[in-house]
Enzyme design. Structure first.
Site, PDB file in Angstrom:
ATOM      1  N   ARG A   2       0.855  -1.197   0.000  1.00  0.00           N
ATOM      2  CA  ARG A   2       0.000   0.000   0.000  1.00  0.00           C
ATOM      3  C   ARG A   2       0.885   1.240   0.000  1.00  0.00           C
ATOM      4  NH1 ARG A   2      -1.498   1.768   4.575  1.00  0.00           N
ATOM      5  NH2 ARG A   2      -2.167  -0.212   5.473  1.00  0.00           N
ATOM      6  N   TYR A  41     -16.538  17.186 -15.752  1.00  0.00           N
ATOM      7  CA  TYR A  41     -16.921  15.777 -15.940  1.00  0.00           C
ATOM      8  C   TYR A  41     -17.967  15.421 -14.877  1.00  0.00           C
ATOM      9  CZ  TYR A  41     -16.637  10.781 -15.110  1.00  0.00           C
ATOM     10  OH  TYR A  41     -16.961   9.479 -14.884  1.00  0.00           O
ATOM     11  N   ASP A  93      -7.145  18.961 -14.350  1.00  0.00           N
ATOM     12  CA  ASP A  93      -7.444  17.609 -14.815  1.00  0.00           C
ATOM     13  C   ASP A  93      -7.015  17.553 -16.284  1.00  0.00           C
ATOM     14  OD1 ASP A  93      -8.631  15.345 -15.950  1.00  0.00           O
ATOM     15  OD2 ASP A  93     -10.374  15.422 -14.617  1.00  0.00           O
ATOM     16  N   LYS A 123      -7.932   6.673 -19.457  1.00  0.00           N
ATOM     17  CA  LYS A 123      -8.203   7.243 -20.779  1.00  0.00           C
ATOM     18  C   LYS A 123      -6.942   7.224 -21.650  1.00  0.00           C
ATOM     19  CE  LYS A 123     -12.170   7.602 -18.928  1.00  0.00           C
ATOM     20  NZ  LYS A 123     -12.237   8.283 -17.681  1.00  0.00           N
TER      21      LYS A 123
END
Ligand code: PLP
Length: 379
Positions: free
Chosen positions: A49, A102, A174, A199
């Site tokens: 982690r 978005y 972003d 993406k």
């Protein structure tokens, strides 16, 4: 010597494996690491982690591509956004968001972080005066998407960075739609870049992921602390797939742009199309700013169909090579109806999108085949 983008994409963070010489970073499918005596960590790894070598390779590569000091990879774009916002904000703080953000980002603010105590205002980020007017003493972040999803609006990153910094806030960009190949927000004054690596960065529609890249060491450290403390990390298999995609980002983006330009030409001359949204079009209100801050204009195109919502839905249903589906940025072309699909969560809000809108993620197939399919879908 400063290395070029494609060289960094293929090599940054990806030294041949020290044990075997493998030229691709192995998938370290492991949760814990042997210590050479208490606290004697090998290479700083103790628990996956906190850090995992496959993830480290991806994180180093993303930091190099965005020109930042620290890259961090997450389980999804929204996990990255949530970690960032709860690192830099406290309950009662205020964030300015795009008025066509978005839908999932909007939902994170409206349905999750508002309950946690974060206050937000949707503002048209192309209007610098409106952004200045919306700043408050408790504004901690201006959140920028450029180009925006799905209306391809453009915001001036350099200008917004100076407004944010004048007010003591951070500028977050972003960069999912542009990718670091087309746009480098940190060099324009942004403090943090966010990605849905799902993406263009991953590029093959086979993995969900997110990333943050920080410009500054102190903020990078704070984000790293929260990445571990909150735990929404990318797993090693996902990091490996994303890194494999990153290697070809530059060549893919150029072909996405080539194909999108041809699609835009077709749409602009089609009698059933009433408006085309693409920052490469000279009369697009953000064209000049886009030309200044982007290398090219990207692979995303939206358009409004004559005849209203049903006509737009019919175009989506008739398309064959353009696959009907959500998401974007993969090698295959996708078509969707934002109002009923990706942006359904913004219905009834200030971020509602036009009902006759169709969004394309133009892929890298043979362009003639894409044009033929769009022509038959438009009827
Ligand atoms: C611009 C943008 N930002 C963030 C996200 C969220 O990313 P993810 O779906 O990987 O959580 C998306 C997803 O579509 C997006 O398009």
């Amino acid at each position: 010597m400063t290395e070029g983008f494609e060289t960094l994409a293929i090599h940054a963070g990806q030294e041949p494996d020290s044990l075997t010489g493998a030229v691709v970073p192995p998938i370290y499918a492991v949760s814990t690491y042997k210590q050479d005596g208490v606290g004697g960590l090998r290479g700083g790894y103790e628990y996956s982690r906190s850090a995992n070598p496959t993830r480290t390779a991806l994180e180093s590569c993303l930091a190099a591509l965005e020109g930042g000091v620290r890259g961090l990879a997450f389980a999804s774009g929204l996990a990255a956004e949530d970690t960032l916002l709860r690192t830099v904000c406290r309950p009662g703080d205020h964030v300015i968001i795009p008025d066509d953000a978005y839908g999932g980002t909007y939902r994170l603010f409206a349905k999750v972080l508002e309950r946690w105590g974060l206050v937000y205002d949707p503002v048209p980020l192309g209007d610098a005066a409106a952004v200045r007017a919306a700043m408050r003493p408790e504004t901690k972040v201006i959140w920028v998407e450029t180009p925006t999803n799905p209306l391809l609006g453009i915001a001036d990153i350099e200008r917004l960075a100076s407004i944010a910094h004048d007010g003591g806030a951070l500028l977050v960009v972003d960069n999912t739609f542009a990718s670091p190949y087309l746009q480098q927000p940190l060099a324009l004054g942004a403090d943090v870049v966010v990605h849905s690596t799902t993406k263009y960065v991953g590029g093959h529609s086979d993995v969900i992921g997110g990333a943050l890249v920080a410009r500054d060491v102190a903020l990078g450290e704070e984000l790293t602390y929260h990445q571990n403390a909150m735990g929404a990390v990318a797993g090693p298999f996902d990091a490996w797939l994303t890194l494999r995609g990153v290697k070809t980002l530059g060549v893919r983006m150029d072909r996405h742009c080539d194909n999108a330009e041809r699609v835009v030409d077709l749409l602009l001359s089609h009698p059933k199309v009433i408006e085309v949204f693409y920052p490469g079009i000279e009369r697009h209100p953000g064209h000049e700013v886009a030309a200044k801050q982007m290398k090219r204009f990207g692979g995303m195109v939206s358009f409004r169909v004559a005849g209203g919502e049903q006509a737009a839905v019919d175009v989506c249903d008739r398309a064959r090579l353009f696959t009907l589906g959500e998401s974007l940025g993969g090698v295959e072309s996708l078509i969707e109806h934002p109002g009923r699909m990706t942006h359904a969560s913004a219905a009834g809000s200030p971020l509602e999108v036009p009902a006759d809108l169709v969004r394309l993620s133009v892929g890298i197939e043979t362009v003639g085949d894409l044009l033929d399919d769009l022509s038959q879908a438009l009827g």
